[in-house]
Design an enzyme around this catalytic site. Structure first.
Site, short mmCIF file in Angstrom:
data_model
loop_
_atom_site.label_atom_id
_atom_site.label_comp_id
_atom_site.label_asym_id
_atom_site.label_seq_id
_atom_site.Cartn_x
_atom_site.Cartn_y
_atom_site.Cartn_z
CB CYS A 154 -0.92 0.08 1.53
SG CYS A 154 -2.30 0.84 0.81
CG HIS B 155 -3.89 -3.33 2.09
ND1 HIS B 155 -3.38 -2.58 3.54
CD2 HIS B 155 -4.43 -1.65 2.07
CE1 HIS B 155 -2.87 -1.54 3.93
NE2 HIS B 155 -3.58 -0.56 2.86
CD GLU C 134 -2.09 -6.04 4.90
OE1 GLU C 134 -1.88 -5.63 3.93
OE2 GLU C 134 -2.33 -4.38 5.41
#
Ligand code: MN
Length: 242
Positions: A115, A217, A219
């Site tokens: 990001c 993102h 994650e």
């Protein structure tokens, strides 16, 4: 393969950047990065924003570094003045992180960038940014979704032959999107490896993939989407090989 030797973990040590939250006077690292690295066999270690003079020492203590999401990058670090629509910035954060990226590169430690980090790494390589997508490049796609982070909201076309393509093993993937800044001129030594359908850069990498950056993102997506989990698996594998 043994993961412990005489009480010391043999897992690759992954340094994960924190953010400084001024209102709470705390350094914070979002849990998703920690969980993702743990899930693929890495040992997560939080890195605070510390003295810039210590970046070599910090880079020397880990096997790889993750540059994480956060606020806007101050345009002063790439020689521009702020446009009216720029969001919150933290120059100390930017300068520390850019120095840490250079330290990691000098030590040949792999760097995974997520990001806001993609903006940072582009600046570290001498590139520039759009400070505010909607006002500067009037795109037709929402890059700052109001949907939950686990929701994939737009497509990204993966560049054939790129390291990204070798990881994701697909030509197009769905990503989440929480950015109002984007890459403008690409830093010398980086190449684009994914773009949204409006042309906005969604991933870059260096020549050998040891620096690998995504605008989204992963994650928040790795648990349910193998192509996003593969980003962390490939990174930790690379760190373990060092
Ligand atoms: Mn996007």
């Amino acid at each position: 393969k043994a993961t412990h030797k005489e009480g010391i973990s043999m897992k690759p040590r992954i340094g994960i950047m924190s953010r400084y939250l001024a209102k709470d006077n705390r350094f914070v690292t979002k849990a998703g990065y920690i969980y993702a690295i743990s899930a693929v066999g890495g040992l997560p270690i939080q890195i605070p924003i510390a003295d810039v003079a210590d970046v070599d020492a910090i880079a020397g203590m880990v096997d790889g570094i993750i540059i994480t999401g956060g606020a806007d990058v101050t345009p002063l670090v790439y020689g521009e003045q702020p446009v009216p629509a720029i969001g919150p910035t933290c120059g100390a954060n930017d300068r520390f992180e850019i120095a840490l990226i250079h330290a990691a590169l000098a030590k040949k430690k792999p760097v995974l960038v997520i990001c806001r980090g993609i903006q940072d790494i582009n600046v570290a390589y001498g590139g520039t940014l759009y400070q505010d997508n909607p006002s500067q490049i009037s795109r037709d796609i929402c890059h700052n979704q109001v949907a939950a982070g686990t929701e994939r909201t737009h497509s990204a076309a993966i560049e054939p032959g790129s390291y990204m393509h070798s990881i994701a093993k697909c030509d197009t993937m769905l990503v989440n999107s929480f950015h109002h800044q984007a890459l403008n001129t690409i830093g010398d030594g980086l190449k684009v490896s994914a773009r949204a359908m409006d042309g906005v850069v969604e991933a870059v990498e260096n020549a050998d993939g040891s620096v690998f950056a995504v605008q989204w993102h992963p994650e928040l997506l790795y648990a349910e989407n193998p192509e996003h989990r593969a980003i962390f698996e490939a990174f930790v594998k690379r760190c373990a090989a060092k």
